[in-house]
Each structure stands twice: as structure tokens, then as C-alpha cells.
Design a protein around this motif. Structure first.
Motif, short mmCIF file in Angstrom:
data_model
loop_
_atom_site.label_atom_id
_atom_site.label_comp_id
_atom_site.label_asym_id
_atom_site.label_seq_id
_atom_site.Cartn_x
_atom_site.Cartn_y
_atom_site.Cartn_z
N LEU A 180 4.64 1.81 -3.02
CA LEU A 180 4.44 0.38 -2.87
C LEU A 180 4.16 -0.28 -4.22
N GLY A 181 3.36 0.38 -5.04
CA GLY A 181 3.07 -0.17 -6.36
C GLY A 181 4.29 -0.23 -7.25
N PHE A 182 5.12 0.79 -7.19
CA PHE A 182 6.35 0.82 -8.01
C PHE A 182 7.26 -0.37 -7.71
N TYR A 183 7.42 -0.67 -6.43
CA TYR A 183 8.45 -1.64 -6.04
C TYR A 183 7.93 -3.05 -5.76
N THR A 184 6.62 -3.25 -5.87
CA THR A 184 6.08 -4.60 -5.67
C THR A 184 5.31 -5.10 -6.89
N GLY A 185 4.84 -4.18 -7.74
CA GLY A 185 4.07 -4.61 -8.91
C GLY A 185 2.62 -4.94 -8.59
N LEU A 186 2.14 -4.60 -7.39
CA LEU A 186 0.75 -4.87 -7.06
C LEU A 186 -0.18 -4.07 -7.97
N GLY A 189 -6.31 -2.94 -7.69
CA GLY A 189 -7.23 -3.61 -6.79
C GLY A 189 -6.54 -4.24 -5.60
N GLU A 190 -5.31 -4.70 -5.80
CA GLU A 190 -4.55 -5.30 -4.71
C GLU A 190 -4.06 -4.24 -3.74
N LEU A 191 -3.62 -3.11 -4.26
CA LEU A 191 -3.16 -2.01 -3.41
C LEU A 191 -4.31 -1.44 -2.58
N SER A 192 -5.43 -1.17 -3.23
CA SER A 192 -6.55 -0.53 -2.52
C SER A 192 -7.33 -1.52 -1.66
N GLY A 193 -7.06 -2.83 -1.83
CA GLY A 193 -7.71 -3.82 -0.99
C GLY A 193 -6.81 -4.35 0.12
N LEU A 194 -5.59 -3.80 0.23
CA LEU A 194 -4.63 -4.27 1.22
C LEU A 194 -5.07 -3.90 2.64
N HIS A 195 -5.01 -4.88 3.56
CA HIS A 195 -5.37 -4.66 4.95
C HIS A 195 -4.11 -4.65 5.83
N ARG A 196 -4.23 -3.95 6.94
CA ARG A 196 -3.10 -3.78 7.86
C ARG A 196 -2.51 -5.12 8.30
N HIS A 197 -3.35 -6.09 8.59
CA HIS A 197 -2.82 -7.35 9.12
C HIS A 197 -2.17 -8.23 8.06
N ARG A 198 -2.20 -7.79 6.80
CA ARG A 198 -1.53 -8.55 5.74
C ARG A 198 -0.06 -8.13 5.59
N ARG A 205 7.52 -8.50 4.57
CA ARG A 205 6.67 -9.16 3.59
C ARG A 205 5.24 -8.62 3.70
N LEU A 206 4.52 -8.72 2.60
CA LEU A 206 3.08 -8.52 2.68
C LEU A 206 2.41 -9.67 1.93
N PHE A 207 1.15 -9.92 2.27
CA PHE A 207 0.43 -11.03 1.69
C PHE A 207 -0.75 -10.49 0.88
N VAL A 208 -0.80 -10.86 -0.39
CA VAL A 208 -1.88 -10.44 -1.27
C VAL A 208 -3.00 -11.45 -1.16
N VAL A 209 -4.10 -11.05 -0.53
CA VAL A 209 -5.25 -11.94 -0.35
C VAL A 209 -6.52 -11.27 -0.86
N GLU A 210 -6.82 -10.08 -0.31
CA GLU A 210 -8.04 -9.37 -0.73
C GLU A 210 -7.77 -8.50 -1.97
N GLU A 229 2.90 -14.07 -1.52
CA GLU A 229 3.71 -13.34 -0.56
C GLU A 229 4.69 -12.48 -1.34
N VAL A 230 4.76 -11.20 -0.99
CA VAL A 230 5.57 -10.24 -1.75
C VAL A 230 6.61 -9.61 -0.82
N PRO A 231 7.90 -9.64 -1.19
CA PRO A 231 8.94 -9.00 -0.36
C PRO A 231 8.88 -7.49 -0.48
N LEU A 232 9.28 -6.81 0.59
CA LEU A 232 9.27 -5.35 0.62
C LEU A 232 10.69 -4.82 0.76
N PRO A 233 11.14 -3.96 -0.16
CA PRO A 233 12.45 -3.32 -0.03
C PRO A 233 12.48 -2.46 1.25
N PRO A 234 13.63 -2.28 1.84
CA PRO A 234 13.73 -1.56 3.12
C PRO A 234 13.08 -0.17 3.11
N HIS A 235 13.32 0.62 2.04
CA HIS A 235 12.79 1.98 2.05
C HIS A 235 11.27 1.98 1.88
#
Length: 268
Positions: A180-186, A189-198, A205-210, A229-235
Motif C-alpha cells: 500500500l505504501g509503495f503504490y499510494t505514497g502514504l 503515520g498515515e499507514l499505521s493510523g489507517l482505519h477499516r472504514h476509511r 479509494r481510501l481516505f487519509v484522515v487519522e 482521497e487516494v486512488p487504489l490500483p486494482p492489485h
């Protein structure tokens, strides 16, 4: 005066005496008139306030700060190593712009890195601005100061083969996090703070909030641009879906099983 200088003395309504000496009579007279005018208007800064030592004013400033604990630790180290050895015993009113520039030069000559110098200077500038706001000094000496340039290195990118070799060496949970970090650039802190409902699987898509900080998970305090809001590649979405399908809606997506509850984020 025996020294050949002219001294002006003014008393305020409380009877306190203020004196200054000048090489010219006109200067002494102008100073006295200006001081009397300010006393009459009730807007005078106490000239003796600037006699406070830098160390003493720093301590008052430090105790009034509201910043994150990890920021305090870094600032304390910078002040201890680069600021106090030079300024501790100086009177606040005695510090001039040229004195500040000389201090910067001394740090450069000692081999202090540009980033460390910038942090030390920014802290000193904050201390001086607070002194101006509190009428300790009339104007900050931290202005028009030349700092050593900070070299900006071009970003280093992984090749696909390098990225895959890293992924192959990780446990599944961290492999998904790294992917996820490779393909989104998060950021971490954004990766380890990501919640399921985001994560919006229907829209990929995923939403960077926490964000996960040393003080715990909190919503982004920086600006509205940090929340995005960050787009997610299919894989990547496919790997995420396999990872999150058993998680509660409010659960942290990536967690360390050795730290207890599934909601606990990983440590750096």
C-alpha cells in the motif's frame, strides 16, 4: 558627566527612576521627552525588562509552550546543544541582529549541519518574538539573518524488482502494508493510523484522515490538504480486501498482535 556624555533621567508616576547616557545632549533630551510622553500615555514598556537573562526568559517561554511531547524532546536537545551554550548569560536587550548572525557563523564553523542550525535559529526566533509580544524587548534581533542552505536531494525510487524483493521478505500483514505504501505514497503515520472504514472498496479509494503519532492516533492537525482521497490500483485493492474482510469497521487496518488488542497500531 565626567565621561563627557550627557545623562537623561525620568521618573514615572510611581517614582521609579530611569536613566540613560548619550554622547550628545540632543540625544539625551530627545530620549527624555519620548519617555515622558510614553509615561503620560500609559503605554511604556519597562526599560528594565530587557535586563532579564536569556536563560531566565527561555525558562518562562518554555513552560508556557503547548506542543507535542516528541516535538518538545527534539527542541530541548537543539536548545541544549546549540542555543544555550552561546546565549544563556546574555541580557535580552543586549542581543543585536549582528550578534545573532555571528552565532549562526559560529555554528557553521563548528560543523553543525544546516538543518540543525535552522531548527536552533527558529527556536531562538520564537523566543525573541515572545519577548517582543511580552514587552521584554522592543524588536526581535532575529530578522534578515542568513542561514546556510539546506541541500535538497532528489528522491530515490525503488525499481519494481527492488520493491518485489522487499515484499517477498515480509510477513503477509506487513507485505500488504508495504504494498500500500509503495503504490499510494502514504507516510508511516498515515499507514499505521489507517482505519477499516476509511477504505471504500466500491470506488477503489481510501481516505487519509487519522495519523499515528508518538502520542497516539489523532486526526490530521496540519491542514485540510493533509486529509485527502487516494486512488487504489486494482492489485493493491485486492490485497487490501483479503486483509480487511474480517476486521471490524472501526478497527486499525494494520496492527501488531504482540501489543494486545487488534485496535492497537504498530510501533515504528
Amino acid at each position: 558627566m565626567k565621561s563627557g556624555k550627557w545623562q537623561a533621567t525620568v521618573r514615572n508616576r510611581a517614582g521609579d527612576r530611569f536613566s540613560e547616557s548619550f554622547p550628545l545632549k540632543a540625544q539625551a533630551r530627545a530620549w527624555g521627552i519620548d519617555l515622558e510622553t510614553q509615561f503620560a500615555r500609559g503605554g511604556l514598556r519597562d526599560p528594565r525588562a530587557g535586563e532579564i537573562a536569556f536563560q531566565e526568559w527561555h525558562d518562562r517561554w518554555w513552560n508556557a509552550r503547548i506542543v507535542e511531547p516528541h516535538t518538545l524532546r527534539g527542541d530541548a536537545s537543539s536548545i541544549k546543544n546549540h542555543v544555550m551554550p552561546y546565549w544563556a548569560d546574555w541580557q535580552m536587550r543586549a542581543i543585536t541582529r549582528m550578534d545573532v548572525q555571528s552565532w549562526i557563523r559560529s555554528l557553521v564553523e563548528k560543523g553543525t549541519g544546516p538543518s540543525a542550525i535552522k531548527r536552533a535559529y527558529n527556536l531562538t526566533s520564537s523566543i525573541m518574538r515572545a519577548a517582543v509580544d511580552d514587552d521584554v524587548i522592543a524588536v526581535s534581533p532575529c530578522r534578515s539573518i542568513d542561514l546556510p542552505p539546506i541541500a535538497i536531494e532528489p528522491p530515490q525510487w525503488f525499481t519494481p524488482d527492488q520493491a518485489q524483493s522487499i515484499l517477498d521478505g515480509l510477513a503477509p500483514v506487513w507485505r500488504t502494508m508495504c504494498l500500500l505504501g509503495f503504490y499510494t505514497g502514504l507516510r508511516w503515520g498515515e499507514l499505521s493510523g489507517l482505519h477499516r472504514h476509511r477504505i471504500d472498496t466500491r470506488r477503489s479509494r481510501l481516505f487519509v484522515v487519522e495519523v499515528n503519532t508518538k502520542s497516539g492516533i489523532k486526526e490530521y492537525p496540519k491542514s485540510s490538504k493533509s486529509r485527502r482521497e487516494v486512488p487504489l490500483p486494482p492489485h493493491v485493492l485486492e490485497a487490501l480486501e483479503r486483509h480487511i474482510h474480517r476486521l471490524d469497521r472501526d478497527a486499525v487496518v494494520f496492527h501488531d498482535h504482540h501489543q494486545g488488542p487488534l485496535r492497537a497500531p504498530p510501533r515504528r
